[in-house]
Scaffold this motif. Structure first.
Motif, PDB file in Angstrom:
ATOM      1  N   ILE A   1       0.835  -1.205   0.000  1.00  4.66           N
ATOM      2  CA  ILE A   1       0.000   0.000   0.000  1.00  4.66           C
ATOM      3  C   ILE A   1       0.867   1.251   0.000  1.00  4.66           C
ATOM      4  CG2 ILE A   1      -1.606   1.357   1.404  1.00  4.66           C
ATOM      5  CD1 ILE A   1      -2.877  -1.283   2.297  1.00  4.66           C
ATOM      6  N   ARG A   2       1.932   1.222   0.809  1.00 14.19           N
ATOM      7  CA  ARG A   2       2.810   2.405   0.896  1.00 14.19           C
ATOM      8  C   ARG A   2       3.516   2.686  -0.425  1.00 14.19           C
ATOM      9  NH1 ARG A   2       3.913   0.440   6.515  1.00 14.19           N
ATOM     10  NH2 ARG A   2       2.872   1.961   7.886  1.00 14.19           N
ATOM     11  N   LEU A   3       3.593   1.690  -1.291  1.00 11.18           N
ATOM     12  CA  LEU A   3       4.168   1.887  -2.632  1.00 11.18           C
ATOM     13  C   LEU A   3       3.116   2.371  -3.626  1.00 11.18           C
ATOM     14  CD1 LEU A   3       6.498  -1.252  -2.871  1.00 11.18           C
ATOM     15  CD2 LEU A   3       7.193   1.145  -2.573  1.00 11.18           C
ATOM     16  N   GLY A   4       1.874   2.570  -3.130  1.00 12.37           N
ATOM     17  CA  GLY A   4       0.807   3.076  -3.993  1.00 12.37           C
ATOM     18  C   GLY A   4      -0.026   2.008  -4.644  1.00 12.37           C
ATOM     19  N   ASN A   5       0.155   0.750  -4.251  1.00 11.39           N
ATOM     20  CA  ASN A   5      -0.584  -0.354  -4.882  1.00 11.39           C
ATOM     21  C   ASN A   5      -1.952  -0.554  -4.234  1.00 11.39           C
ATOM     22  OD1 ASN A   5       1.564  -1.206  -6.666  1.00 11.39           O
ATOM     23  ND2 ASN A   5       2.607  -1.990  -4.832  1.00 11.39           N
ATOM     24  N   SER A   6      -2.942  -0.897  -5.048  1.00 12.90           N
ATOM     25  CA  SER A   6      -4.249  -1.298  -4.540  1.00 12.90           C
ATOM     26  C   SER A   6      -4.160  -2.741  -4.061  1.00 12.90           C
ATOM     27  CB  SER A   6      -5.312  -1.165  -5.632  1.00 12.90           C
ATOM     28  OG  SER A   6      -5.431   0.181  -6.054  1.00 12.90           O
ATOM     29  N   VAL A   7      -4.936  -3.061  -3.019  1.00  6.66           N
ATOM     30  CA  VAL A   7      -4.882  -4.410  -2.464  1.00  6.66           C
ATOM     31  C   VAL A   7      -6.295  -4.897  -2.176  1.00  6.66           C
ATOM     32  CG1 VAL A   7      -2.598  -4.061  -1.427  1.00  6.66           C
ATOM     33  CG2 VAL A   7      -4.665  -3.566  -0.088  1.00  6.66           C
ATOM     34  N   VAL A   8      -6.463  -6.213  -2.157  1.00  7.65           N
ATOM     35  CA  VAL A   8      -7.741  -6.822  -1.805  1.00  7.65           C
ATOM     36  C   VAL A   8      -7.879  -6.803  -0.288  1.00  7.65           C
ATOM     37  CG1 VAL A   8      -9.126  -8.933  -1.859  1.00  7.65           C
ATOM     38  CG2 VAL A   8      -7.734  -8.285  -3.844  1.00  7.65           C
ATOM     39  N   ILE A   9      -9.049  -6.349   0.190  1.00  4.72           N
ATOM     40  CA  ILE A   9      -9.321  -6.334   1.624  1.00  4.72           C
ATOM     41  C   ILE A   9     -10.001  -7.636   2.012  1.00  4.72           C
ATOM     42  CG2 ILE A   9     -10.531  -5.149   3.485  1.00  4.72           C
ATOM     43  CD1 ILE A   9      -8.194  -3.603   2.274  1.00  4.72           C
ATOM     44  N   ARG A  10      -9.398  -8.358   2.948  1.00  2.81           N
ATOM     45  CA  ARG A  10      -9.927  -9.664   3.339  1.00  2.81           C
ATOM     46  C   ARG A  10     -10.509  -9.591   4.746  1.00  2.81           C
ATOM     47  NH1 ARG A  10      -8.141 -12.845  -0.642  1.00  2.81           N
ATOM     48  NH2 ARG A  10      -6.173 -12.305  -1.680  1.00  2.81           N
ATOM     49  N   GLY A  11     -11.370 -10.517   5.056  1.00  3.60           N
ATOM     50  CA  GLY A  11     -11.977 -10.568   6.376  1.00  3.60           C
ATOM     51  C   GLY A  11     -13.490 -10.514   6.285  1.00  3.60           C
ATOM     52  N   ARG A  12     -14.169 -11.229   7.196  1.00  7.11           N
ATOM     53  CA  ARG A  12     -15.617 -11.339   7.141  1.00  7.11           C
ATOM     54  C   ARG A  12     -16.302  -9.974   7.248  1.00  7.11           C
ATOM     55  NH1 ARG A  12     -18.524 -14.490  11.904  1.00  7.11           N
ATOM     56  NH2 ARG A  12     -16.529 -15.575  11.728  1.00  7.11           N
ATOM     57  N   ASP A  13     -15.786  -9.076   8.085  1.00  7.94           N
ATOM     58  CA  ASP A  13     -16.430  -7.784   8.319  1.00  7.94           C
ATOM     59  C   ASP A  13     -15.840  -6.653   7.487  1.00  7.94           C
ATOM     60  OD1 ASP A  13     -18.074  -8.946  10.260  1.00  7.94           O
ATOM     61  OD2 ASP A  13     -16.526  -8.698  11.800  1.00  7.94           O
ATOM     62  N   ALA A  14     -14.958  -6.986   6.565  1.00  5.76           N
ATOM     63  CA  ALA A  14     -14.323  -5.941   5.756  1.00  5.76           C
ATOM     64  C   ALA A  14     -15.348  -5.275   4.839  1.00  5.76           C
ATOM     65  CB  ALA A  14     -13.200  -6.539   4.916  1.00  5.76           C
ATOM     66  N   PRO A  15     -15.367  -3.934   4.777  1.00  2.00           N
ATOM     67  CA  PRO A  15     -16.313  -3.253   3.884  1.00  2.00           C
ATOM     68  C   PRO A  15     -15.976  -3.499   2.424  1.00  2.00           C
ATOM     69  CG  PRO A  15     -14.767  -1.678   4.856  1.00  2.00           C
ATOM     70  CD  PRO A  15     -14.525  -2.988   5.531  1.00  2.00           C
ATOM     71  N   VAL A  16     -17.015  -3.549   1.604  1.00  2.00           N
ATOM     72  CA  VAL A  16     -16.823  -3.774   0.166  1.00  2.00           C
ATOM     73  C   VAL A  16     -16.704  -2.439  -0.565  1.00  2.00           C
ATOM     74  CG1 VAL A  16     -17.863  -4.759  -1.923  1.00  2.00           C
ATOM     75  CG2 VAL A  16     -18.062  -5.961   0.261  1.00  2.00           C
TER      76      VAL A  16
ATOM     77  N   PHE B   1      -8.854  -1.960  -1.654  1.00  2.00           N
ATOM     78  CA  PHE B   1      -8.446  -0.705  -1.019  1.00  2.00           C
ATOM     79  C   PHE B   1      -7.470   0.021  -1.952  1.00  2.00           C
ATOM     80  CE2 PHE B   1      -5.596   1.942   1.517  1.00  2.00           C
ATOM     81  CZ  PHE B   1      -6.505   2.681   2.277  1.00  2.00           C
ATOM     82  N   LYS B   2      -7.841   1.255  -2.309  1.00  2.00           N
ATOM     83  CA  LYS B   2      -7.021   2.055  -3.219  1.00  2.00           C
ATOM     84  C   LYS B   2      -6.464   3.256  -2.481  1.00  2.00           C
ATOM     85  CE  LYS B   2      -9.682   0.619  -7.266  1.00  2.00           C
ATOM     86  NZ  LYS B   2     -10.394   1.053  -8.504  1.00  2.00           N
ATOM     87  N   PRO B   3      -5.165   3.273  -2.178  1.00  2.00           N
ATOM     88  CA  PRO B   3      -4.585   4.343  -1.357  1.00  2.00           C
ATOM     89  C   PRO B   3      -4.558   5.683  -2.069  1.00  2.00           C
ATOM     90  CG  PRO B   3      -2.849   2.941  -2.231  1.00  2.00           C
ATOM     91  CD  PRO B   3      -4.150   2.290  -2.590  1.00  2.00           C
ATOM     92  N   LYS B   4      -4.839   6.730  -1.301  1.00  7.20           N
ATOM     93  CA  LYS B   4      -4.742   8.114  -1.810  1.00  7.20           C
ATOM     94  C   LYS B   4      -3.647   8.883  -1.091  1.00  7.20           C
ATOM     95  CE  LYS B   4      -9.647   8.364  -3.103  1.00  7.20           C
ATOM     96  NZ  LYS B   4     -10.956   9.030  -2.842  1.00  7.20           N
ATOM     97  N   ARG B   5      -3.542   8.647   0.227  1.00  3.65           N
ATOM     98  CA  ARG B   5      -2.502   9.296   1.023  1.00  3.65           C
ATOM     99  C   ARG B   5      -1.851   8.234   1.888  1.00  3.65           C
ATOM    100  NH1 ARG B   5      -3.486  15.246   3.461  1.00  3.65           N
ATOM    101  NH2 ARG B   5      -2.399  16.194   1.734  1.00  3.65           N
ATOM    102  N   VAL B   6      -0.552   8.065   1.746  1.00  3.05           N
ATOM    103  CA  VAL B   6       0.151   7.030   2.506  1.00  3.05           C
ATOM    104  C   VAL B   6       0.954   7.672   3.631  1.00  3.05           C
ATOM    105  CG1 VAL B   6       0.246   5.480   0.537  1.00  3.05           C
ATOM    106  CG2 VAL B   6       2.158   7.034   0.958  1.00  3.05           C
ATOM    107  N   PHE B   7       1.199   6.858   4.662  1.00  2.00           N
ATOM    108  CA  PHE B   7       1.916   7.320   5.839  1.00  2.00           C
ATOM    109  C   PHE B   7       3.093   6.387   6.084  1.00  2.00           C
ATOM    110  CE2 PHE B   7      -2.302   8.921   6.044  1.00  2.00           C
ATOM    111  CZ  PHE B   7      -2.254  10.117   6.748  1.00  2.00           C
TER     112      PHE B   7
END
Length: 327
Positions: free
Chosen positions: A280-295, A319-325
């Motif tokens: 994510i910190r490199l600006g990549n989008s990632v799949v959010i996993r987990g039963r309660d994860a928002p779509v 999850f598509k990052p806009k501002r990374v920390f």
């Protein structure tokens, strides 16, 4: 080609929830806190006038990226209105412009409160930071100009009387961004036919922070320099004239910081692994996993081990990052 200068200060990040004293300006407070932490960068979320006290959230380092979320948070104030006199600044700083011998009964004031609750139209004070044709209203007012400031919508969730006497009323208010307490005092005084101005103002809370997060200048100085307070900065936040030796360790004062992620309590939060955080910190989008994860979410934040990784959007489970920390 000009060389970029080295940044001054430490790359420390987090929130200082300062209990600002009366007499200190917001800019002065930020400068002092920045100096005490030897921080690279600092900014505040919501100005407090020098005559006001209370909560001034100050962001250090990467926490400055989250300032807009705190600025939008609900605020709670306690303020005292002195009846019988309207002033040019709508507080103690200005000159008296209107006077009245009338004093309101508590029942009169209580009957007025529903008109000042909910979404209302409010005209900011002549002495305010509102920009008119590119200039601050207070600069124009100090030059003698009468400024035509348009009314605007503000939202007041709660307005209650805490104490009342014929001369003064103490109120507590919960309100949204852009509300001027000084305007409330002015307008209520006019509606009651007795005039009024703010005699005391204290900001109690700025969502998501509470009074439990408060820290004073004295506590910061003690944490930074010890009980003797050696090498304390001057009132403008700069080092004093004489040479001082600064300790190299900052653990005690850094322990008073509120973590950056707390400012984003208003957003959905998703927890990710360290490997995913690196992507994510490199600006990549990632799949959010987990039963309660928002779509889907217009805004959300990703955390790893409780630390903020990024602010972004969630689209179709990605999850598509806009501002990374930083890590």
């Amino acid at each position: 080609m000009a060389r970029r200068g080295k940044k001054k200060g430490r790359p420390v990040s987090g929130w200082v929830v300062l209990d600002k004293p009366v007499g200190m300006g917001s800019t002065e407070a930020v400068a002092k806190v920045k100096w005490l932490f030897n921080a690279e960068k600092a900014g505040h979320a919501g100005t407090l006038d020098p005559l006001a006290s209370g909560m001034l959230p100050i962001a250090l380092g990467e926490a400055t990226k989250t300032v807009p979320y705190v600025q939008d948070g609900a605020k709670i104030y306690r303020f005292t209105v002195a009846w019988g006199e309207e002033r040019s600044t709508d507080d103690l700083e200005g000159q008296a412009t209107k006077n009245s011998d009338k004093r309101p009964a508590r029942a009169e004031v209580e009957a007025l409160l529903p008109a000042y609750t909910g979404v209302i139209m409010q005209t900011p004070p002549q002495f305010s930071a509102i920009k008119i044709a590119g200039e601050r209203a207070y600069d124009l007012a100090r030059g003698g100009a009468v400024v035509d400031i348009p009314a605007r919508e503000v939202e007041i969730g709660r307005l209650e009387i805490v104490e009342h006497s014929p001369e003064r009323t103490l109120f507590e208010i919960e309100c949204g961004k852009g509300t001027y307490v000084r305007s409330l005092a002015r307008d209520m005084g006019r509606d009651l036919g007795c005039f009024g101005h703010v005699a005391d103002l204290r900001r109690m809370e700025v969502d998501p922070f509470t009074a439990d997060d408060f820290v004073t200048i004295a506590e910061l100085e003690t944490a930074r320099f010890g009980e003797a307070g050696r090498g304390k900065p001057s009132s403008d936040g700069q080092a004093p004239q004489e040479e001082i030796r600064l300790p190299d360790r900052f653990e005690d004062i850094d322990a008073l910081l509120v973590d950056t992620v707390v400012a984003l309590d208003c957003l959905p939060q998703v927890s990710v692994s360290d490997d995913t955080a690196s992507r994510i910190r490199l600006g990549n989008s990632v799949v959010i996993r987990g039963r309660d994860a928002p779509v889907e979410a217009e805004e959300a934040c990703a955390t790893a081990r409780g630390r903020l990784v990024a602010i972004g959007a969630i689209e179709q489970g990605m999850f598509k990052p806009k501002r990374v920390f930083g890590g």
